[in-house]
Structure formats: C-alpha cells, structure tokens
Design an enzyme around this catalytic site. Structure first.
Site, PDB file in Angstrom:
ATOM      1  N   ALA A 111       9.490   0.785  -4.822  1.00 16.17           N
ATOM      2  CA  ALA A 111      10.028   0.021  -5.955  1.00 16.17           C
ATOM      3  C   ALA A 111       8.942  -0.864  -6.573  1.00 16.17           C
ATOM      4  CB  ALA A 111      11.189  -0.853  -5.488  1.00 16.17           C
ATOM      5  N   ASP A 178       1.847   2.326  -0.590  1.00 14.64           N
ATOM      6  CA  ASP A 178       1.379   1.298  -1.530  1.00 14.64           C
ATOM      7  C   ASP A 178       1.966  -0.013  -0.991  1.00 14.64           C
ATOM      8  OD1 ASP A 178       0.187   0.280  -3.881  1.00 14.64           O
ATOM      9  OD2 ASP A 178       2.134   0.298  -4.895  1.00 14.64           O
ATOM     10  N   CYS A 231      -2.807  -4.050  -3.868  1.00 19.26           N
ATOM     11  CA  CYS A 231      -3.350  -4.698  -5.072  1.00 19.26           C
ATOM     12  C   CYS A 231      -3.898  -6.066  -4.672  1.00 19.26           C
ATOM     13  CB  CYS A 231      -2.300  -4.791  -6.179  1.00 19.26           C
ATOM     14  SG  CYS A 231      -0.863  -5.748  -5.741  1.00 19.26           S
TER      15      CYS A 231
HETATM   16  N1  SAM Z   1       4.618   1.319  -5.283  1.00 16.69           N
HETATM   17  C1  SAM Z   1       5.361   0.385  -6.111  1.00 16.69           C
HETATM   18  C2  SAM Z   1       5.090   0.709  -7.573  1.00 16.69           C
HETATM   19  O1  SAM Z   1       4.072   1.300  -7.886  1.00 16.69           O
HETATM   20  O2  SAM Z   1       5.936   0.363  -8.413  1.00 16.69           O
HETATM   21  C3  SAM Z   1       5.016  -1.051  -5.759  1.00 16.69           C
HETATM   22  C4  SAM Z   1       5.245  -1.336  -4.302  1.00 16.69           C
HETATM   23  S1  SAM Z   1       5.035  -3.006  -3.835  1.00 16.69           S
HETATM   24  C5  SAM Z   1       3.337  -3.186  -3.840  1.00 16.69           C
HETATM   25  C6  SAM Z   1       5.433  -2.964  -2.146  1.00 16.69           C
HETATM   26  C7  SAM Z   1       6.891  -2.664  -1.816  1.00 16.69           C
HETATM   27  O3  SAM Z   1       7.017  -2.655  -0.386  1.00 16.69           O
HETATM   28  C8  SAM Z   1       7.888  -3.691  -2.318  1.00 16.69           C
HETATM   29  O4  SAM Z   1       8.845  -3.071  -3.143  1.00 16.69           O
HETATM   30  C9  SAM Z   1       8.523  -4.262  -1.056  1.00 16.69           C
HETATM   31  O5  SAM Z   1       9.893  -4.521  -1.191  1.00 16.69           O
HETATM   32  C10 SAM Z   1       8.283  -3.161  -0.044  1.00 16.69           C
HETATM   33  N2  SAM Z   1       8.270  -3.652   1.359  1.00 16.69           N
HETATM   34  C11 SAM Z   1       8.327  -4.930   1.801  1.00 16.69           C
HETATM   35  N3  SAM Z   1       8.315  -4.960   3.140  1.00 16.69           N
HETATM   36  C12 SAM Z   1       8.241  -3.687   3.567  1.00 16.69           C
HETATM   37  C13 SAM Z   1       8.214  -3.082   4.855  1.00 16.69           C
HETATM   38  N4  SAM Z   1       8.215  -3.791   5.975  1.00 16.69           N
HETATM   39  N5  SAM Z   1       8.177  -1.743   4.904  1.00 16.69           N
HETATM   40  C14 SAM Z   1       8.140  -1.015   3.784  1.00 16.69           C
HETATM   41  N6  SAM Z   1       8.159  -1.540   2.547  1.00 16.69           N
HETATM   42  C15 SAM Z   1       8.217  -2.866   2.443  1.00 16.69           C
END
Ligand code: SAM
Length: 446
Positions: A111, A178, A231
């Site tokens: 997301a 990511d 990022c």
């Molecule tokens: N890839 C997305 C995009 O391009 O739109 C952005 C991703 S953002 C950098 C990282 C995502 O990892 C967030 O949506 C967050 O909710 C999720 N996240 C947070 N904790 C996590 C966990 N323990 N395992 C997997 N995902 C997690």
C-alpha cells in the site's frame, strides 16, 4: 529544519558531497507521474494532458512533471487510471525487479500501490500480481488503486509476512520488499517524516526490515529474484540489512542491479542508491537471486467454476457488455461473481481482500455488474460506449455522480469513457444514463 543527528550521520555518509545534498534539498521536491499502458497509449496521455511530460531514467513509464502541477489526482484521466502520481525515483525498485508478462510476482508491503500498479503494467495482464499490505485500512486504498489502474490478474491480501512465507513457499518468480522505513528520503517533501525521525526509529526499522525479508524469502522459487528497497538513506536500514540477510541466507546471492540511474553504494557496489542530487528524493535498491532449490509449492486453488443457470446468467451479462468475454475462470462466492486469473494457489487463510475481478453481484432477480468490471475493460472490447471528450461538461457531471442525457435510445449497461479510456459505467434507459460511478470515488471538488 533537519534533525542535527541526521545531519551528522549524513555528513559521514556523503563526505564532500554533503553540500550538494543540502543544495538539492533546498530545491522543490521532484514531481512525477507514471503512465499506465494498461489503460491508454502514451500518445493519448501526452495529447490530452496540458502540461509537459519529461522522461526520467528510473523507468520507461516514469515522467517528471512541472513542480507547480498540483491536484492532478482530480484529473479525469487520473480517475480513468491513465496515470499514477509518483515521485520519479520511486519507480526504480520495479525496474530492478524487472517483472515480465507471465511472471508470478509478490509485492509484500504494497500500500498504497505505487509499485504494485507498476508491476501490473509490466505484466500486461499475464501471470499473477499478488499485492499484500499488513495494515488492513491501507489494504483498501491499495485495492482501489489496483482497480482504478485496470489490473485484472491481481490478488490483494492483508496478512503478516510470516503467513505469506509459510503458505506460499516456492510460489513466486519475483518478490518485492519495499520495506517500511524511517523515510529519510521523504524529508524533501514531508515535514512529518522529519518530526517522526530518531536514531531509535532507524534501529527499530532495521530489525523489522530483516524480519520481513527473512519471512518472505521462503516464497521465492529456485532461480527467482528478491528485491529489497527503501526510501531512506541510513546504512543500518539498507546495506546492513542486506548484508545481515545474506549472512543468514546462503541460498541467496546478491546480483548487480544493472541499471544506469543513481549510483552504486560505496560499501555494497552491486546495490543502488539514489540521492536528491541524482534526480530523485532518495531510494535504495538491492537485487538478490535464490540460487538453491526450494522444494516447496502450495496446493492449487480449488476452482469451482459456476455452472448451470448461474453460468448462463453471468455469461449473458458479460456478452451484453463485451464483444469477447474477458479471460479467466468465473467463480461464484456468496452473491459475487469473480473472474480469476489462472494458476492461483489455495487462498485459504491468507487474508484475501480480492482475487481477480469482482465482475457482478447478485441482486433480487438480476445481476448488477461492478465498477471494476468496466475499469478493467479494454475500450475496443466494449459493445456500448459513451466516449466523452476530456473538456466536456458530461465528464464532470459523470464524475460528480449525476445522471446524463443520451443522444440515442440505447438500453442496458454502457461503458463511459474519457478520450477512449474506460472510466466507469451507467445504465441507459429512455435516453437517460443512470450513473453507477461509485460514491466513494466521486469528484466533488471539480
Ligand atoms: N510499496 C508501496 C508503494 O509503492 O506504494 C509503499 C510501501 S511503504 C514504504 C511500506 C508498507 O509496509 C506500508 O504500507 C506499511 O503499512 C507496511 N508495513 C508496516 N509494517 C509492516 C510489517 N511488519 N510487515 C509488512 N509490511 C509492513
């Protein structure tokens, strides 16, 4: 103002380039969009947008737009999924992942869907895009972006990476992590990222990043690719996570990213870093290959294709709307008909939010097609179309959810398109079009 501790760390990381980093940070943030070839040709996009699109080195789909272009998320072509608003360097990780039509691809932290929708465009409707987001409320935003961009071959789930690793072991050709990070690359555009920053947060992120990579590494088949991206600039969350992972996972080898954008990392030269002075807000990408066997593979999805009267009803509806019925297995669950991509694994226990296209819902004595069915349609495949010019009043009225007058006395469901790009649908009767544009998507600020 940048945190003092962050500045000190960056001075060590950048050495004599610290000044040019500071100068780049004083420039307006980079703004960009990513063209969606699933929905329109580049010519259509270029011809209809009234601002310049400048190619970027990060992806052939990524374009820089003028810094003053704001609120383009309200543009009708954005509603139609012709583009995704994305800072140009954010498209770099998918370029390194290099998804090809037919690949099975997992986007673990998906997301709001920037990278997933880019993967969907690269797959061109063939193969499987599995987009996961652990935070349920964010998974709904992901779903709406995947729908808007017309991706048909997707699965959207909300589950912990551990579950993905256990249930989907050996299934994927390509996996993208990511990762959630301390967001130092966001400092350029987001004061909240600065306010939330601390060294403790950097450390906590690096622990979580390793855990995510470790959990999903099982999902990669032998010869498959695992791409890790963030990022942020901190070495603890970038090179050190990759080094830690490779130490504990001898079944993976680091590969060169083989791209020309950004620069090789000073300590791990096969990985890539992008700093603001490289033309992007800030990213890190590493590409790893699974070089040892993965004997696992999940069981297949127990397709239970609908039959008899139900099959007759859905095929009748689809052939009323389309010249050629969209590919895939038609499956009914409760009152909903889905068109599923082939080759799915068993979806049980994986927090599935949507698999394939939700095509229609059963109402009393009738089937009602869904917005997603039309948003993922190819214009040339639609039988009845109301194609509106971008500058027409009707487009604005359609996006506001209003009823439209029709020139011809057509009956039934009509695809509504802007400049030949399917946007949604309505139901025609007596020269009126009842609007079916979903309430939650309507453009009240136009
Ligand atoms: N890839 C997305 C995009 O391009 O739109 C952005 C991703 S953002 C950098 C990282 C995502 O990892 C967030 O949506 C967050 O909710 C999720 N996240 C947070 N904790 C996590 C966990 N323990 N395992 C997997 N995902 C997690």
């Amino acid at each position: 103002m940048l945190p003092e501790m962050f500045e000190n760390r960056m001075k060590i990381l950048l050495g004599k380039e610290w000044e040019s980093f500071l100068q780049a940070m004083e420039q307006p943030p980079f703004r960009g969009l990513r063209w969606n070839p699933l929905k329109c040709s580049f010519d259509t996009l270029h011809r209809t947008l009234d601002f310049p699109l400048c190619p970027t080195p990060f992806s052939p789909l990524s374009y820089e737009i003028p810094a003053h272009m704001e609120r383009i998320g309200l543009h009708p072509l954005h509603h139609a999924g012709a583009f995704y608003v994305q800072e140009p360097s954010a498209s770099s990780a998918v370029t390194v992942l290099d998804p090809k039509p037919g690949d099975r691809v997992l986007d673990v932290c998906a997301a709001p869907g920037g990278k997933s929708t880019q993967i969907g465009a690269c797959l061109q409707g063939e193969g499987i895009l599995w987009s996961n987001e652990v935070v349920k409320s964010r998974a709904n935003i992901l779903l709406s972006n995947v729908e808007r961009m017309g991706i048909r071959n997707s699965v959207i789930s909300s589950c912990h990476p551990d579950i993905l690793g256990q249930k989907l072991a050996g299934f994927f050709d390509k996996v993208l992590v990511d990762a959630p990070c301390s967001g130092e690359g966001m400092f350029h555009r987001d004061p909240k990222a600065i306010a939330d920053w601390s060294v403790e947060h950097v450390q906590a992120c690096s622990v979580r990043q390793f855990e995510i990579l470790h959990s999903v590494s099982h999902t990669v088949r032998e010869g498959g690719i695992l791409v890790y991206s963030t990022c942020t600039f901190s070495p603890e969350e970038n090179e050190q996570v990759v080094e830690h992972f490779l130490r504990e996972h001898s079944e993976f080898e680091l590969e060169d990213c083989e791209v020309s954008f950004g620069r090789p990392s000073a300590t791990l030269p096969k990985t890539r870093r992008i700093f603001p002075m490289d033309g992007g807000d800030g990213h890190f990408v590493a590409r790893m290959k699974r070089v040892k066997p993965n004997p696992n593979f999940p069981s297949h999805y127990p397709y239970d294709a609908c039959e008899g009267n139900q099959q007759k009803a859905i095929l009748e509806l689809l052939s009323h709307i389309f010249k050629i019925i969209p590919n895939g297995s038609i499956v009914k669950k409760k009152d909903c008909f889905y068109i599923l991509p082939s080759g799915l694994p068993d979806l049980d226990g994986l927090g599935i939010i949507r698999a394939g296209i939700l095509a229609a819902e059963e109402k009393t004595n009738r089937l009602e097609p869904t917005h997603q069915l039309f948003a993922s349609a190819a214009f040339e495949n639609c039988k009845q179309v109301l194609n509106l010019p971008l500058d027409s009043k009707e487009i604005r009225r359609f996006l506001l959810g209003e009823e439209l007058e029709l020139q011809n006395d057509v009956q039934g469901f009509l695809t509504v398109a802007v400049e030949g790009i399917p946007l949604g649908f309505g139901k025609a009767s007596k020269k009126r079009l009842k609007n079916r544009y979903p309430k939650g998507l309507r453009n009240h600020t136009l």
